[in-house]
Design a protein around this motif. Structure first.
Motif, PDB file in Angstrom:
ATOM      1  N   LYS A 156       2.157   7.271  -6.534  1.00 46.21           N
ATOM      2  CA  LYS A 156       0.998   8.086  -6.995  1.00 46.21           C
ATOM      3  C   LYS A 156       1.224   9.365  -6.443  1.00 46.21           C
ATOM      4  CE  LYS A 156      -2.551   4.570  -7.304  1.00 46.21           C
ATOM      5  NZ  LYS A 156      -3.930   4.000  -6.725  1.00 46.21           N
ATOM      6  N   GLY A 157       2.194   9.857  -5.840  1.00 43.69           N
ATOM      7  CA  GLY A 157       2.393  10.710  -5.083  1.00 43.69           C
ATOM      8  C   GLY A 157       1.919  11.301  -3.998  1.00 43.69           C
ATOM      9  N   LEU A 158       0.943  10.467  -3.247  1.00 38.50           N
ATOM     10  CA  LEU A 158      -0.039  10.428  -2.184  1.00 38.50           C
ATOM     11  C   LEU A 158       1.002  10.428  -0.712  1.00 38.50           C
ATOM     12  CD1 LEU A 158      -3.134   9.273  -3.631  1.00 38.50           C
ATOM     13  CD2 LEU A 158      -2.146  11.436  -3.832  1.00 38.50           C
ATOM     14  N   LEU A 159       1.966   9.823  -0.746  1.00 39.68           N
ATOM     15  CA  LEU A 159       2.424   9.668   0.618  1.00 39.68           C
ATOM     16  C   LEU A 159       4.145   9.527   0.369  1.00 39.68           C
ATOM     17  CD1 LEU A 159       1.152   6.070   1.909  1.00 39.68           C
ATOM     18  CD2 LEU A 159       0.838   8.499   2.882  1.00 39.68           C
ATOM     19  N   GLU A 160       4.707  10.002   1.587  1.00 42.54           N
ATOM     20  CA  GLU A 160       6.023  10.324   1.476  1.00 42.54           C
ATOM     21  C   GLU A 160       6.740   9.096   2.520  1.00 42.54           C
ATOM     22  OE1 GLU A 160       9.491  13.374   3.330  1.00 42.54           O
ATOM     23  OE2 GLU A 160       7.580  14.184   2.442  1.00 42.54           O
ATOM     24  N   ASP A 161       7.449   8.103   1.947  1.00 36.08           N
ATOM     25  CA  ASP A 161       8.034   7.147   2.883  1.00 36.08           C
ATOM     26  C   ASP A 161       9.479   7.672   3.135  1.00 36.08           C
ATOM     27  OD1 ASP A 161       8.556   4.673   4.182  1.00 36.08           O
ATOM     28  OD2 ASP A 161       8.468   3.645   2.355  1.00 36.08           O
ATOM     29  N   GLY A 162       9.598   8.019   4.460  1.00 33.16           N
ATOM     30  CA  GLY A 162      10.824   8.407   4.931  1.00 33.16           C
ATOM     31  C   GLY A 162      11.549   7.489   5.734  1.00 33.16           C
ATOM     32  N   GLU A 163      12.615   7.805   6.344  1.00 32.58           N
ATOM     33  CA  GLU A 163      13.421   6.924   6.946  1.00 32.58           C
ATOM     34  C   GLU A 163      12.812   6.105   8.148  1.00 32.58           C
ATOM     35  OE1 GLU A 163      17.603   6.539   9.387  1.00 32.58           O
ATOM     36  OE2 GLU A 163      17.549   8.158   8.127  1.00 32.58           O
ATOM     37  N   ASP A 164      11.760   6.981   9.065  1.00 33.62           N
ATOM     38  CA  ASP A 164      11.200   6.572  10.079  1.00 33.62           C
ATOM     39  C   ASP A 164       9.680   6.777   9.884  1.00 33.62           C
ATOM     40  OD1 ASP A 164      10.333   5.588  12.585  1.00 33.62           O
ATOM     41  OD2 ASP A 164      10.585   7.243  13.568  1.00 33.62           O
ATOM     42  N   PHE A 165       9.345   8.009   9.352  1.00 30.90           N
ATOM     43  CA  PHE A 165       7.955   8.384   9.163  1.00 30.90           C
ATOM     44  C   PHE A 165       7.190   8.262   7.900  1.00 30.90           C
ATOM     45  CE2 PHE A 165       8.893  10.281  13.311  1.00 30.90           C
ATOM     46  CZ  PHE A 165       7.709  10.273  13.941  1.00 30.90           C
ATOM     47  N   VAL A 192       0.874  -1.060  -0.175  1.00 31.15           N
ATOM     48  CA  VAL A 192      -0.126  -0.066   0.038  1.00 31.15           C
ATOM     49  C   VAL A 192       0.885   1.272   0.037  1.00 31.15           C
ATOM     50  CG1 VAL A 192      -1.667   1.289   1.279  1.00 31.15           C
ATOM     51  CG2 VAL A 192      -1.752  -1.033   1.193  1.00 31.15           C
ATOM     52  N   ILE A 193       1.881   1.450   0.724  1.00 32.10           N
ATOM     53  CA  ILE A 193       2.670   2.604   0.828  1.00 32.10           C
ATOM     54  C   ILE A 193       3.452   2.864  -0.475  1.00 32.10           C
ATOM     55  CG2 ILE A 193       4.984   3.365   2.062  1.00 32.10           C
ATOM     56  CD1 ILE A 193       4.198   2.008   4.473  1.00 32.10           C
ATOM     57  N   ARG A 194       4.057   1.489  -1.040  1.00 26.96           N
ATOM     58  CA  ARG A 194       4.883   1.876  -2.384  1.00 26.96           C
ATOM     59  C   ARG A 194       3.641   2.401  -3.623  1.00 26.96           C
ATOM     60  NH1 ARG A 194       7.599  -2.377  -0.323  1.00 26.96           N
ATOM     61  NH2 ARG A 194       6.092  -3.739  -0.782  1.00 26.96           N
ATOM     62  N   ASP A 195       2.478   1.646  -3.438  1.00 25.15           N
ATOM     63  CA  ASP A 195       1.457   2.414  -4.326  1.00 25.15           C
ATOM     64  C   ASP A 195       1.140   3.948  -4.195  1.00 25.15           C
ATOM     65  OD1 ASP A 195      -0.607   1.876  -6.334  1.00 25.15           O
ATOM     66  OD2 ASP A 195      -1.947   1.900  -4.684  1.00 25.15           O
ATOM     67  N   MET A 196       0.969   4.140  -2.895  1.00 28.64           N
ATOM     68  CA  MET A 196       0.672   5.525  -2.541  1.00 28.64           C
ATOM     69  C   MET A 196       1.635   6.307  -2.917  1.00 28.64           C
ATOM     70  SD  MET A 196      -2.586   5.551  -1.606  1.00 28.64           S
ATOM     71  CE  MET A 196      -2.808   4.376  -2.897  1.00 28.64           C
ATOM     72  N   GLU A 197       2.971   5.957  -2.682  1.00 31.35           N
ATOM     73  CA  GLU A 197       4.237   6.803  -2.953  1.00 31.35           C
ATOM     74  C   GLU A 197       4.222   6.953  -4.390  1.00 31.35           C
ATOM     75  OE1 GLU A 197       8.737   6.935  -1.352  1.00 31.35           O
ATOM     76  OE2 GLU A 197       7.862   4.909  -1.834  1.00 31.35           O
TER      77      GLU A 197
END
Length: 363
Positions: A334-343, A327-332
Motif C-alpha cells: 500500500k506504499g505505507l511502509l518501507e521494508d529494508g534490510e534491517d529496519f 502486516v509488513i507486506r500488506d503495508m508495503e
C-alpha cells in the motif's frame, strides 16, 4: 547496572489552557510547597530500585514546572542525586512557559544540573495565543528565550502547535520560519487535538464550528511544509512530530519510543519497569510478550529510522517476519511502509496515516 530514565511530574500551572487535558491546574504557594516536600520523600523511597540503576535522563514535566521556585527545584534534584546515580552526561530537561522565569530562577535551575529547556510557545502570533488561552505573548517568549541563552543554556526546545482555529497555511509557515530564525536546537511541532473534557471540546468537538478549524487537506499541507521549511534551517525530522539540529534529538523521548525503562514520580506519572506499566501509586501490570511486541512496533515506528529487525529478534527470540510478515507486506504494497534490510519504517505516505499503520500491528 540497568539504564533508567526519570520523569518527574509537576501538576501546577498559572492557568489551564483551553485545549489542555493534562493532569494540571492552578495552585497556591502552600500547595506547591507541600507537594515538593511530598515529592522529595517519594523520590527517596526508591532507594531500593536506585541501587541497580544508572539514570541516563531526567525530564521534569507538567503542568508548568517553572511555577516552582529555584529553591524548590534544587530540593527536588538534591533528593534525586541523594538517591540515584545520575550519569555525568545525563540529559536533564525542564518544561517551562514564557513569563514564569527570571534570570535568578534560570541561574538556580542551571545549578541543579538542568541542561535542557523545553519552552511552550505554541505560536508566534498573539492572536493565536489568545485563542489557545495561553498566559503569555510572543514578546514574553522572546524575553524568556534570550534570558535562557544569557544564562548559558545551549540546548533549548520550542513547542509549536498547528491546526489552531482560524490558522491558515501561511500563518503556520510564518510561525515555523520565525522560530527557526532564532535557531533553537530542537523544535516540537504538534497538531492541535481537540480532547474531550476541555473548553475546546465544548466549542469545537463533534463537528461544532468545524469551519473555524483547518480542513484535513490544509492540515496535511501544514505537516509537509513543516519538514520542508525546517530542513532548510538545518533541522532533521527524527520522529513524527520532532525536529532537531544534528546531535540534539531529545534522548529522553527517544527512550520512550525505544522502550527504555523509566520511572515516573509525582501525581499521574506513568512508569515502565521490568516490562510492567503502572501509574503513580498503582499496582504494576505485567505486559504479555504480545503486548511488548506491539509496543515495540507502534512506538518504534514513530521514529524516522523505524524498528530494527535485529533488535526485535534479540528481544523476543522470534523474527519480525514470523510475527508481522503479513502486516509488513500488506503495508508495503500500500506504499505505507518501507521494508529494508534491517529496519522497517514508515514512508512519507505512511506518516500521513500513521495511526492506521500502527493499529495494524496490534496482535
Amino acid at each position: 547496572m540497568r539504564l533508567l530514565e526519570l520523569y518527574i511530574h509537576i501538576p501546577f500551572c498559572k492557568k489551564k489552557c483551553k485545549y489542555c487535558d493534562f493532569l494540571s491546574g492552578p495552585s497556591t504557594a502552600d500547595e506547591r510547597e507541600s507537594y515538593v516536600k511530598s515529592l522529595c520523600q517519594d523520590i527517596r523511597s526508591y532507594a531500593h530500585l536506585a541501587k541497580a540503576c544508572r539514570v541516563i535522563s531526567i525530564f521534569v514535566g507538567g503542568g508548568t514546572p517553572s511555577t516552582l521556585t529555584a529553591f524548590q527545584m534544587q530540593q527536588i534534584f538534591s533528593a534525586v542525586r541523594d538517591t540515584f546515580v545520575v550519569e555525568e552526561n545525563a540529559e536533564i530537561t525542564v518544561e517551562m512557559n514564557p513569563g514564569t522565569v527570571d534570570r535568578e530562577k534560570l541561574s538556580g535551575y542551571k545549578k541543579c544540573g538542568i541542561n535542557r529547556l523545553s519552552i511552550g510557545l505554541q505560536s508566534t502570533k498573539n492572536r493565536e495565543l489568545q485563542i489557545l488561552g495561553r498566559i503569555h505573548t510572543y514578546e514574553e517568549f522572546l524575553e524568556t528565550y534570550h534570558m535562557a541563552r544569557a544564562e548559558g543554556f545551549e540546548n533549548i526546545n520550542v513547542d509549536l502547535m498547528s491546526a489552531i482555529p482560524g490558522q491558515s497555511l501561511t500563518d503556520w509557515e510564518e510561525n515555523l520560519k520565525t522560530v527557526a530564525e532564532l535557531a533553537p536546537e530542537h523544535i516540537s511541532a504538534y497538531s492541535l487535538i481537540v480532547e474531550e473534557g476541555t473548553p475546546f471540546y465544548e466549542e469545537y468537538g463533534e463537528g461544532r464550528h468545524a469551519d473555524e478549524l483547518p480542513d484535513e487537506e490544509t492540515e496535511r499541507k501544514m505537516y509537509w511544509r513543516t519538514k520542508e521549511i525546517l530542513s532548510k534551517y538545518g533541522y532533521e525530522r527524527y520522529e513524527i512530530s520532532n525536529y532537531a539540529k544534528p546531535g540534539y534529538a531529545c534522548r529522553h523521548n527517544i527512550g520512550y519510543w525505544e522502550r527504555t525503562e523509566y520511572l515516573g514520580i509525582g501525581t499521574g506519572a506513568a512508569s515502565l519497569i521490568n516490562n510492567s506499566r503502572f501509574n503513580y501509586g498503582e499496582e504494576p501490570e505485567k505486559l504479555t510478550v504480545s503486548a511488548q511486541m506491539e509496543e515495540t512496533m507502534f512506538l518504534g515506528l514513530r521514529m524516522m529510522k523505524g524498528v530494527s529487525k535485529i533488535e526485535f529478534l534479540k528481544m523476543y527470540g522470534e523474527s519480525m517476519e514470523n510475527v508481522y510478515g503479513n502486516v509488513i507486506r500488506d503495508m508495503e504494497q500500500k506504499g505505507l511502509l518501507e521494508d529494508g534490510e534491517d529496519f522497517v519504517k514508515l514512508t512519507d505516505r505512511g506518516i500521513d496515516v500513521s495511526n492506521y499503520v500502527m493499529s495494524e500491528f496490534l496482535l
